[in-house]
Structures are given as structure tokens and as C-alpha cells.
Design an enzyme around this catalytic site. Sequence first.
Site: not given
Length: 170
Positions: A76, A99
Amino acid sequence: AVGWAQGWARLNRELMMDAAMAALSKAVPKPFTTDCEAVNCHHNYVTREAHFGDNVLVTRKGAVSAKEGEMGIIPGSMGAKSFIVRGKGNRDSFCSCSHGAGRAMSRNEAKKRFTLADHAAATAGVECRKDEGVIDETPAAYKDIDAVMAAQADLVEVMHTLKQVVCVKG
């Protein structure tokens, strides 16, 4: 040359993992061992693969391989959770997944829109840089990671959700 550079990067990640494990074994008073697979996942790379009956070069920019059973990491932003995932091998995506969340706005827009106070609030509880040099990386400059994960449920299975406590940038 690309293959050499990617091989060097993989070896570098392996050496960093070895160094981290050695440091942990010295710092943690209780002896421990690891008996699980290390997830070694790079992004922004090119590889030769076979898809739809052709041998092709696949460039994964903002993506990682998500072959069936393959483990990966989807991070994140500086203040968001990250995920350990297992690929589902979705052929239509060339066995790929994102990703990360991806930017919601440009770096320049983020620098104009957010203050240091905004950034400090967004990264509260995360040990990270909280200076002008990372305003363009503030969490609100990125898409919502939960929405991104929901959108790629046909590409990966979430195995573990990680709460970020440290983020090193720069």
C-alpha cells in the site's frame, strides 16, 4: 543486459533478506527459525514468457507476475496496509496483477494539494519521513488499496494482510 540487471537485483534482495534475518536473530533474545517461503517479488521488469501460443516479452510496469500459486507482495502507500498474495494464473491478464494502489494524482498535484500537517495525519502511527521531500508520496496521492484489491480479486488471493508500521523512502 536487462537479464543481468534483474539477476543482480534479485541477488541484492536475497542478500538484504539474509542481513535482516541475521540482525533479527541477534536482536530477538528467543531463538527462532523460519520454515516458510521467502516472497521475493520484483516489479517494473521485462521477461520472456509464452502466452496465447506465442513467445513474447512481457513488460510489467506497475505490475507483478501472478502465475498460479506464485506468491507476491502488493504494498500500500506510506500509510496503508500491504498484502501477501498468491497468484491465480489469470491468462487474460498475462498472469499479472498490480504491484500497488497506483497514483490517484501526479506528484506535482500532490505537492500543491497537501500540507505537511495533512501528511503527518495520514501517516500517524507509521514511522516514516514527515518532511517536504515526501509530500508527493503521501497516502492520499494514491488510489484506495482496498478498492484496487477488490478489482483484482480474479487475479490474486490475499493470503495475509500487513499493517504498516515503518516505511523507508529515499
